[in-house]
Scaffold this active site. Sequence first.
Site, PDB file in Angstrom:
ATOM      1  N   SER A 141      19.441 -19.861  15.861  1.00  0.00           N
ATOM      2  CA  SER A 141      18.115 -20.175  15.328  1.00  0.00           C
ATOM      3  C   SER A 141      17.095 -20.238  16.450  1.00  0.00           C
ATOM      4  O   SER A 141      17.398 -20.719  17.555  1.00  0.00           O
ATOM      5  CB  SER A 141      18.137 -21.520  14.593  1.00  0.00           C
ATOM      6  OG  SER A 141      16.820 -21.898  14.219  1.00  0.00           O
ATOM      7  N   TYR A 154      19.975 -29.883  13.213  1.00  0.00           N
ATOM      8  CA  TYR A 154      20.176 -28.441  13.046  1.00  0.00           C
ATOM      9  C   TYR A 154      20.007 -27.708  14.369  1.00  0.00           C
ATOM     10  O   TYR A 154      20.857 -26.885  14.753  1.00  0.00           O
ATOM     11  CB  TYR A 154      19.183 -27.911  12.011  1.00  0.00           C
ATOM     12  CG  TYR A 154      19.299 -26.436  11.752  1.00  0.00           C
ATOM     13  CD1 TYR A 154      20.352 -25.911  11.019  1.00  0.00           C
ATOM     14  CD2 TYR A 154      18.327 -25.553  12.238  1.00  0.00           C
ATOM     15  CE1 TYR A 154      20.454 -24.544  10.770  1.00  0.00           C
ATOM     16  CE2 TYR A 154      18.423 -24.189  11.994  1.00  0.00           C
ATOM     17  CZ  TYR A 154      19.480 -23.690  11.262  1.00  0.00           C
ATOM     18  OH  TYR A 154      19.581 -22.342  11.031  1.00  0.00           O
TER      19      TYR A 154
END
Length: 246
Positions: A141, A154
């Site tokens: 990400s 995350y």
Amino acid sequence: MTENTNRVAIVTGGSRGIGRETAVRLGKDHFDVVVVYSGGKAEAEEAVKDVEQAGGRAIAVQADVADEHSVNALFDTAEREFGGIDVLVHAAGIMKLSPLADLDLSVLDEHLRVNVRGTFVVDQQAARRLRNGGAIVNISSSLTTLARPNYSAYAASKAAVNSISLILARELRGRDITVNAVGPGPTETALFMAGKPQELIDRMIAEPPLERLGQPEDIAEIVAFLAGPGRWINGQTIYANGGSAA
């Protein structure tokens, strides 16, 4: 099982979003694809049809990516059905948002189990079983650098994915297997859009110079390149976010 000359890919998280679009994109390159899903069997079966319509062969297999026995059985199935494995695309993951001060630690544990342990478990089997000349692509990400509030669990889990990918690339010396991570920015998937107010989405659209959200096919093209002709790219994290600034 008949003799198979096609390249074979396992795509975790292959029933939805980036994983599904990647499975279909590999189908266009005439891969045989194992679409791995956690709970969405109907979506996985639809993804199989999409891969076949694109030009590949496909099967759907359920697996818990963080469970070594489940993943071992997944790789067994891929080898039994298609004769071997050349590419792993690990797109399965979870994303739950909270300020760090308010984060329920059980949510952190979920991220560590699925996103970090899951990457270890799936990559471990890939390192043992991929045929020489293969490729491993882990989906990371851009949040590891964009560092938005509420994404601490995350982003931390995806930073681990980047480290795992680089180290595994070096450990596979002599196998002609590339290992890379792809770090999407805001991408229009169900996982990304869930629970976000339109005002926030509009701000994210305005950030990159290209002034749009990424689409799953944007990421799938990069993965397909790494899975195919991109043989001199190895041990890298490729940030795919339209130019969003950190």
